[in-house]
Structures are given as structure tokens and as C-alpha cells.
Design an enzyme around this catalytic site. Structure first.
Site, PDB file in Angstrom:
ATOM      1  CG  HIS A   1      -5.492   0.853   1.466  1.00 12.05           C
ATOM      2  ND1 HIS A   1      -6.269  -0.016   2.191  1.00 12.05           N
ATOM      3  CD2 HIS A   1      -4.882   1.651   2.384  1.00 12.05           C
ATOM      4  CE1 HIS A   1      -6.127   0.239   3.486  1.00 12.05           C
ATOM      5  NE2 HIS A   1      -5.294   1.245   3.617  1.00 12.05           N
TER       6      HIS A   1
ATOM      7  CG  HIS B   1      -5.151  -3.677   5.390  1.00 13.61           C
ATOM      8  ND1 HIS B   1      -5.940  -4.244   6.354  1.00 13.61           N
ATOM      9  CD2 HIS B   1      -5.114  -2.346   5.679  1.00 13.61           C
ATOM     10  CE1 HIS B   1      -6.345  -3.309   7.189  1.00 13.61           C
ATOM     11  NE2 HIS B   1      -5.859  -2.144   6.797  1.00 13.61           N
TER      12      HIS B   1
ATOM     13  CG  ASP C   1      -2.076  -0.048   3.965  1.00 15.34           C
ATOM     14  OD1 ASP C   1      -2.258   1.179   4.103  1.00 15.34           O
ATOM     15  OD2 ASP C   1      -2.261  -0.860   4.889  1.00 15.34           O
TER      16      ASP C   1
ATOM     17  CG  HIS D   1      -2.461   5.800   4.717  1.00 12.34           C
ATOM     18  ND1 HIS D   1      -3.515   6.018   5.576  1.00 12.34           N
ATOM     19  CD2 HIS D   1      -2.408   4.457   4.529  1.00 12.34           C
ATOM     20  CE1 HIS D   1      -4.062   4.844   5.916  1.00 12.34           C
ATOM     21  NE2 HIS D   1      -3.405   3.883   5.288  1.00 12.34           N
TER      22      HIS D   1
HETATM   23  O1  DOR Z   1       0.404  -0.194   8.979  1.00 11.95           O
HETATM   24  C1  DOR Z   1      -0.538   0.578   8.853  1.00 11.95           C
HETATM   25  N1  DOR Z   1      -0.356   1.896   8.694  1.00 11.95           N
HETATM   26  N2  DOR Z   1      -1.786   0.089   8.899  1.00 11.95           N
HETATM   27  C2  DOR Z   1      -2.864   0.887   8.932  1.00 11.95           C
HETATM   28  O2  DOR Z   1      -3.953   0.381   8.959  1.00 11.95           O
HETATM   29  C3  DOR Z   1      -2.710   2.358   8.944  1.00 11.95           C
HETATM   30  C4  DOR Z   1      -1.432   2.763   8.338  1.00 11.95           C
HETATM   31  C5  DOR Z   1      -1.059   4.196   8.610  1.00 11.95           C
HETATM   32  O3  DOR Z   1      -1.913   5.079   8.490  1.00 11.95           O
HETATM   33  O4  DOR Z   1       0.115   4.447   8.893  1.00 11.95           O
END
Ligand code: DOR
Length: 435
Positions: free
Chosen positions: A72, A244, A317, A74
Site C-alpha cells: 500500500h 488500513h 500507506d 502512493h
Molecule cells: O491519509 C491518507 N492519504 N489516506 C488515504 O486514504 C489516501 C492517502 C493519500 O493519497 O494521500
């Protein structure tokens, strides 16, 4: 991935080899030849031919584990390259000990078609330091109205679908996603949040939010959606993974569903077993994340869920943001924290606390995510690709965001004393990171 002069043959001598894919925890040697694991055994006798061409590394006192996988992450490319790129995110990954990351589709444009999935894989091939597994969108443009084309996404290389960052509020669309994804054997990853309960919320709902006068997000906002999606997984037989997990009630719901025999898996992130909502008392937006950091009662339940296997995976995450979105009043700051370069030491804290055995901890970061994503990694079996992480479990240092490879700095663990980190990361037998 780059091919470089570091590729070759290795023998790691006398490390503690932890391979959860076969419950192996013993001091042994690991031989790598031609980018693959050749053999794992104590006192390997190589013979002069092989000895001459392998680089010998004394790994005594170190852990040798299957390359860690963060399911997970980004990476922000395409579209928000000022926060992170595939190059910087995967450089952060290998420095944190990861040989593979699954990247979420909430990019600009959204990864909801084959062209974007292919673009990500191309960039990863030429600019990435580790393997990248694209997660495509459940719905077109993450709008929650129409399903994306799962067949073409799968053919392009997507390993799962998710609208992460946003919930799928329409139950029928989620039902169809769980049905349609089965045709292509795709995992459906749920961002579980009922916006009618969480809407406008800035932090965990409880005593602290009341005291600070910040609108709260109740645990039920997460749990209502998990309950719905567990019922839909039961109805459809689809493969559901809950992202999460942050609350005690969510752990309970998932535990009960697993006991009923549902094919559901779940993950939590280090901040959900490390940080409590009282940290927000200083209004520092570095602690703002969705779902929010919760109470000590939730932390205890998350740890219990990790220990008893209810929670299969620990994923970071990793959510990079620049100062432009993050260094604002708490109300206006973006949600998210970076995690690729702090995950491993925080998970090792759980091992020292006795919550997880070393083998369990490594399983949640390697073999479990690999089997959930159905990717042929997360193992040190002979013949497997030589994705290997060498960990020094005892080195003491202080987490310093200024030394991170990530482009972003939104890390709540900056300045925290840490013990243990990756000292070498091998991807397909090539050195992707070495101290
Ligand atoms: O805190 C978060 N940031 N939760 C999410 O689900 C998305 C993520 C983001 O893309 O910044």
C-alpha cells in the site's frame, strides 16, 4: 529496474535466515546465482568454481529475509511528481528494505485504464529501484459510478483494484466490482469509510477531539463499511482485502468473518499501532491521516489482531505530500504520512515487545502480501527470484527525515529513536540498496 555492475553471485554466510513461506528460522548460508536463490543451507560447500565467482558476505548477527513487499504505497506519478515519483518512491522503498511496492491508483490521471498501468510499469522499468505492482481503480476516475475495464487492466499488469483514498459508497457498484474482479482473478482492496459518518471529520472522535474542538470521525465510519463489504464478499465469493484497518471494532468484524470461512484479508499500518490521537493536541498536521490515528484501546486491539493473524499484512500507506498541502492549519492540511523508510524499525518494535515473533513480523511484510497479491515473490525457496533484504536488527539510530530518499517530509516519526534497519536490498540478484 536498472541493470548495473552490482549484479552477480553472492553467498551470505551465517545469517539468521527467516523464510516465513516455509516456516524456516535458522542460521544458514544463502547462495544467489544468476539472479535467483540457488540454495539455503547451513555450511554450504561451494567448490572452487563457484567460490571464485561469488561475492561472500558475512551476515552473522543479521537477518536474511525474503525481499519485503509494501502492498500500500502512493507513488504520485503520474501527475504529482513534486510530491514523489516512481524513481524517488522506489529509491525510498529499497532504502527501507522493500523489493516491491503496490502503488495506488489515485494519481492524475487516475490509473483506470491500460495506458496508465503500462505507463507506470514502463517508468518503473527504466527509473525504478524495485518492483512495482500497479493497483488499478475500481471505478472510472475513482468516481464510484462505473466500473473500470478490469480485463484490460489485468492484461496491462494490474494486480488488484481499489478506489483507495475514497470509499465505494454505492453498495451495488461494490457488489459488481467483487463479481467482475473474479473473472480476472483480481483482488479488491477496500478503503472502508462511510462518508456520511466521517464527512467533515478531521481526527478520531473521542475525548481529545472534544477537548480540541475538532470534528471527529467515529470508529463506526470505518466499521459500517467493513461490515457491508464482508457481507458483499460473502454474497459474491470475491477476494476482498481491507486496507488500513484502524479500529478495535474492525479487527473484531474481520476476525468473525475469517472464522466464518470468508476469503478476506486485511492490513494495518505502523501508525495505527504506534500513534494515539492525543498527539494531535499540538495541532501538528503531520499527524493528520485518513483513517485517523485512534485511541490506546484501538492500538491494543490492532496488536492483538496482528498477533492472532486477523491482520495479515503491515503496509505503510506511504502518502507523500509537499509543504504546500501539509504545512497548513490542521483543518486545511492534507491527509497522509510517508512510511517507506520508517516501517521496518516500527515493526521491529512489535517484535521486541513480544507482540510478534520475528517470523510473523517478516511474514506480514513479505510472504503474506505476496500470496494475497498472487505474485511470485516473498520467499527464499530455491529457484525463486533473488529478492532479499538483509536486516541489522540491533543497530541503534534516530529516524531522520532529512536522510530519507522520499521527496516528501511528512513523517511523524522524525526524531524517534529506532533500532534495526535494512542494510542491503537485493532485487533479482542485483544490489538495489546497500549501506
Ligand atoms: O491519509 C491518507 N492519504 N489516506 C488515504 O486514504 C489516501 C492517502 C493519500 O493519497 O494521500
Amino acid at each position: 529496474m536498472k541493470s548495473d555492475e552490482n549484479s552477480g553471485a553472492f553467498i551470505f554466510r551465517n545469517g539468521r535466515v527467516l523464510d516465513p513461506s516455509r516456516e524456516f528460522d535458522r542460521v544458514a548460508d544463502v547462495l544467489v546465482l544468476d539472479g535467483r536463490i540457488a540454495e539455503v543451507n547451513a555450511g554450504l560447500d561451494l567448490g572452487s568454481d563457484i567460490s571464485a565467482r561469488v561475492r561472500a558476505i558475512d551476515a552473522s548477527g543479521k537477518w536474511i529475509v525474503p525481499g519485503l513487499i509494501d502492498m500500500h504505497v502512493h507513488l504520485r506519478e503520474p501527475g504529482e511528481e513534486y510530491k514523489e515519483t516512481i524513481a524517488s518512491g522506489t529509491a525510498a522503498a529499497v532504502a527501507g528494505g522493500f523489493t516491491g511496492v503496490a502503488c495506488m491508483p489515485n494519481t492524475h490521471p487516475v490509473n483506470d485504464c491500460a495506458a496508465i498501468t503500462q505507463f507506470i510499469l514502463e517508468r518503473a522499468k527504466y527509473h525504478g529501484s524495485c518492483r512495482v505492482f500497479p493497483v488499478a481503480a475500481i471505478s472510472r476516475n475513482l468516481e464510484g459510478n462505473n466500473l473500470a475495464e478490469y480485463g484490460e487492466l489485468r492484461d496491462a499488469g494490474a494486480v488488484a483494484v481499489s478506489d483507495d483514498g475514497r470509499p465505494v459508497t454505492n453498495a451495488l457498484l461494490m457488489r459488481r466490482a467483487l463479481e467482475y474482479a473474479q473473472t480476472f482473478d483480481l483482488l479488491v482492496i477496500a478503503h472502508s469509510e462511510d462518508p456520511s459518518l466521517s464527512g467533515g471529520g478531521l481526527m478520531n472522535e473521542g475525548e481529545v477531539s472534544t477537548r480540541l474542538g475538532l470534528r471527529g470521525i467515529p470508529n463506526a465510519a470505518e466499521e459500517v463499511m467493513i461490515a457491508r463489504d464482508l457481507l458483499l464478499a460473502e454474497l459474491t465469493g470475491g477476494r476482498l482485502h481491507i486496507a488500513h484497518v484502524s479500529t478495535a471494532g474492525s479487527v473484531e468484524l474481520i476476525r468473525a468473518a475469517k472464522a466464518r470461512g470468508l476469503s478476506v484479508t486485511a492490513e494495518t499500518a505502523p501508525h495505527y499501532f504506534t500513534l494515539t490521537d492525543d498527539l494531535i493536541s499540538g495541532f501538528d498536521p503531520v499527524y493528520k491521516v485518513n483513517p485517523p490515528i485512534r485511541s490506546s484501546r484501538d492500538i491494543a486491539a490492532i496488536k492483538q489482531g496482528l498477533a492472532d493473524g486477523t491482520l495479515d499484512v503491515i503496509a505503510s500507506d506511504h502518502a507523500p505530500h509537499s509543504v504546500v498541502e501539509k504545512d497548513l492549519e490542521f483543518e486545511f492540511a492534507a491527509n497522509g504520512m510517508i512510511g517507506l523508510e520508517s516501517s521496518l524499525p516500527l515493526i521491529l518494535e512489535l517484535v521486541r515487545e513480544g507482540v510478534l515473533s520475528p517470523l510473523q513480523a517478516i511474514a506480514k511484510m513479505s510472504s503474506n502480501p505476496a500470496s494475497i497479491l498472487k505474485i511470485p515473490f516473498g520467499t527464499l525457496r530455491s529457484g525463486a527470484p533473488a529478492d532479499i533484504t538483509v536486516i541489522d536488527p540491533d543497530v541503534e539510530y534516530v529516524l531522520d527525515v532529512n536522510r530519507f530518499r522520499s521527496k516528501s517530509r511528512n513523517c511523524p516519526f522524525h526524531g524517534r529513536p529506532a533500532r534495526g534497519r535494512a542494510i542491503m536490498t537485493l532485487v533479482g540478484g542485483e544490489v538495489a540498496f546497500s549501506e
